[in-house]
Motif scaffolding. Structure first.
Motif, PDB file in Angstrom:
ATOM      1  N   PRO A   1       0.794  -1.234   0.000  1.00 38.57           N
ATOM      2  CA  PRO A   1       0.000   0.000   0.000  1.00 38.57           C
ATOM      3  C   PRO A   1       0.825   1.281   0.000  1.00 38.57           C
ATOM      4  N   TYR A   2       1.973   1.296   0.697  1.00 35.65           N
ATOM      5  CA  TYR A   2       2.769   2.526   0.709  1.00 35.65           C
ATOM      6  C   TYR A   2       3.368   2.789  -0.669  1.00 35.65           C
ATOM      7  N   GLN A   3       3.754   1.734  -1.358  1.00 36.44           N
ATOM      8  CA  GLN A   3       4.285   1.912  -2.709  1.00 36.44           C
ATOM      9  C   GLN A   3       3.203   2.436  -3.658  1.00 36.44           C
ATOM     10  N   ILE A   4       1.996   1.901  -3.530  1.00 36.86           N
ATOM     11  CA  ILE A   4       0.902   2.365  -4.398  1.00 36.86           C
ATOM     12  C   ILE A   4       0.619   3.840  -4.151  1.00 36.86           C
ATOM     13  N   GLN A   5       0.549   4.228  -2.876  1.00 38.02           N
ATOM     14  CA  GLN A   5       0.301   5.633  -2.555  1.00 38.02           C
ATOM     15  C   GLN A   5       1.417   6.530  -3.061  1.00 38.02           C
ATOM     16  N   ALA A   6       2.659   6.044  -2.980  1.00 41.27           N
ATOM     17  CA  ALA A   6       3.783   6.824  -3.495  1.00 41.27           C
ATOM     18  C   ALA A   6       3.684   6.980  -5.005  1.00 41.27           C
ATOM     19  N   ALA A   7       3.262   5.926  -5.700  1.00 37.96           N
ATOM     20  CA  ALA A   7       3.101   6.010  -7.151  1.00 37.96           C
ATOM     21  C   ALA A   7       2.033   7.033  -7.523  1.00 37.96           C
ATOM     22  N   ILE A   8       0.954   7.076  -6.755  1.00 36.60           N
ATOM     23  CA  ILE A   8      -0.098   8.070  -6.997  1.00 36.60           C
ATOM     24  C   ILE A   8       0.445   9.478  -6.765  1.00 36.60           C
ATOM     25  N   ALA A   9       1.184   9.657  -5.666  1.00 33.50           N
ATOM     26  CA  ALA A   9       1.766  10.968  -5.373  1.00 33.50           C
ATOM     27  C   ALA A   9       2.727  11.392  -6.473  1.00 33.50           C
ATOM     28  N   ALA A  10       3.480  10.449  -7.023  1.00 32.81           N
ATOM     29  CA  ALA A  10       4.426  10.768  -8.094  1.00 32.81           C
ATOM     30  C   ALA A  10       3.695  11.257  -9.337  1.00 32.81           C
ATOM     31  N   LEU A  11       2.558  10.632  -9.653  1.00 36.05           N
ATOM     32  CA  LEU A  11       1.787  11.074 -10.819  1.00 36.05           C
ATOM     33  C   LEU A  11       1.290  12.503 -10.647  1.00 36.05           C
TER      34      LEU A  11
END
Length: 407
Positions: free
Chosen positions: A283-293
């Motif tokens: 989940p933290y990686q997914i949230q980071a990917a969203i933040a990066a976008l």
């Protein structure tokens, strides 16, 4: 009367009643008072963001009863360990092992015998080096309450026989997962304060990032440790653009992106790109990917909402929750239009734990605004402003209501 004062009055009104109700069933007044203090602190931290429950006394009684049971079980386990230790030979002192003190202290502060609130307070004090007063200001509770919480946490660690050494390897994964949750909570409280006059509490976000860096240095191959650090960097990179000169909140789509911290964004993107390529997804990686976008979009209009929608769909599978659902509704609206978001929100609200939350009103208001229904948008902006305890958010939502009223 402010919402904060209302909550404080409710806690004062029900505290003694809950102590007596619990003591009648359990008999141990001191232990019951300890359990009720846990419940009161939990309410002080959760109610401002989650809303006051329909039955405050019942909520407090349930939480206090559960905590009393946890304390009783821990005491029983301690007594069994003491009896076993009395039958064992005391080993002589040996050389001090060359373990990393910071990591050991991290894992000790997040010992499973402690409540999450105690873990947070003890981590900030023992690992982060924040004073009791700084921690109290960060969570908007009296300094004496935090001092008592930390003191009891230390007593609890002594009572259960926790020692200052690395736990066995089979416990590392569970302990590190707890550390990540604690750091995530600390960062979020610092980035968007649950109540009070300031939107950001920089001492909390700065400390969370520093500690996440230390944790990653010890677990460089852990994808979720890297993911959390990337998420913090990518989120905190926008901090300077989130408020105006008067402290007023500025929405993400309206921020001056030239004020974003490009070095932090570059570091966060590098970390999450490398991590997603070689680690099991979390989940933290997914949230980071969203933040990066969000951070990589030159303008709000160029945000890749389709990819964000897909990532929130993955997030609902990996780590479902009401706020994940709400964020996915926003992404859906940005891809398929505001009416699609409104329809989805109406279908989800009744059974997802979202009903009555101020963010639901804020999202509905935003989508109604986009759909051209300014009158309804104004009503929901006003409801959201009444329900949040964060003053900058209150002002922002009130301003949006006023703007909708002029349309």
């Amino acid at each position: 009367m402010s919402a904060t004062s209302h909550i404080e009055d409710l806690l004062r009104e029900h505290a003694q009643q809950v102590v007596f109700a619990l003591a009648r069933r359990r008999g141990d007044l001191v232990a019951c008072e300890d359990a009720v203090q846990e419940a009161l602190l939990a309410a002080a931290l959760q109610w401002p963001s989650d809303g006051v429950p329909n039955n405050p006394k019942g909520w407090l009684t349930t939480v206090a009863s559960r905590r009393w049971t946890e304390l009783w079980r821990n005491d029983e386990a301690r007594r069994r360990r003491e009896q076993a230790a009395a039958l064992m030979e005391v080993l002589p002192d040996g050389p001090v092992p060359g373990a990393d003190d910071t990591l050991t202290l991290f894992l000790l502060c997040c010992h499973p015998s402690l409540s999450r609130l105690s873990q947070v307070a003890l981590t900030l004090r023992a690992v982060g080096g924040l004073s009791t007063a700084e921690i109290a200001r960060g969570f908007l509770v009296p300094e004496a309450t935090i001092a008592q919480r930390i003191s009891r946490a230390k007593q609890r660690l002594r009572a259960v026989g926790a020692e200052f050494h690395m736990p066995p390897p089979h416990e590392h994964r569970e302990r590190v997962a707890t550390v990540l949750e604690v750091l995530y909570l600390i960062f979020n409280e610092g980035y968007t304060a649950s109540s009070g006059p300031q939107l950001n509490r920089v001492e909390l976000t700065t400390e969370a990032i520093r500690l996440a860096r230390q944790l990653r240095a010890q677990f460089p191959q852990d994808g979720e440790v890297a993911g959390l650090l990337a998420l913090m960097l990518l989120t905190d990179a926008r901090r300077l653009a989130r408020t105006g000169p008067d402290g007023a909140l500025i929405a993400l789509a309206e921020q001056d992106r030239t004020r974003w911290n490009r070095a932090a964004i570059a570091e966060g993107v590098d970390i999450i790109t490398e991590t997603l390529a070689g680690s099991p997804i979390g989940p933290y990686q997914i949230q980071a990917a969203i933040a990066a976008l969000h951070d990589e979009a030159p303008r709000a209009e160029e945000t890749d909402w389709r990819q964000i929608l897909a990532l929130y769909g993955l997030m609902e599978t990996v780590a479902p929750g009401p706020m994940v659902t709400l964020n996915r509704v926003v992404a859906l609206a940005m891809v398929e239009g505001p009416q699609a978001g409104l329809d989805r929100l109406a279908a989800l609200e009744s059974g997802s734990g979202l009903a009555g939350h101020y963010r639901v009103h804020a999202v509905r208001a935003h989508l109604l605004d986009l759909a051209g229904d300014q009158a309804a948008a104004r009503d929901h902006y006003e409801q959201a402003a009444r329900l949040t305890l964060c003053i900058p958010e209150q002002r922002y939502l009130a301003a949006r209501a006023a703007r909708a009223g002029r349309c």
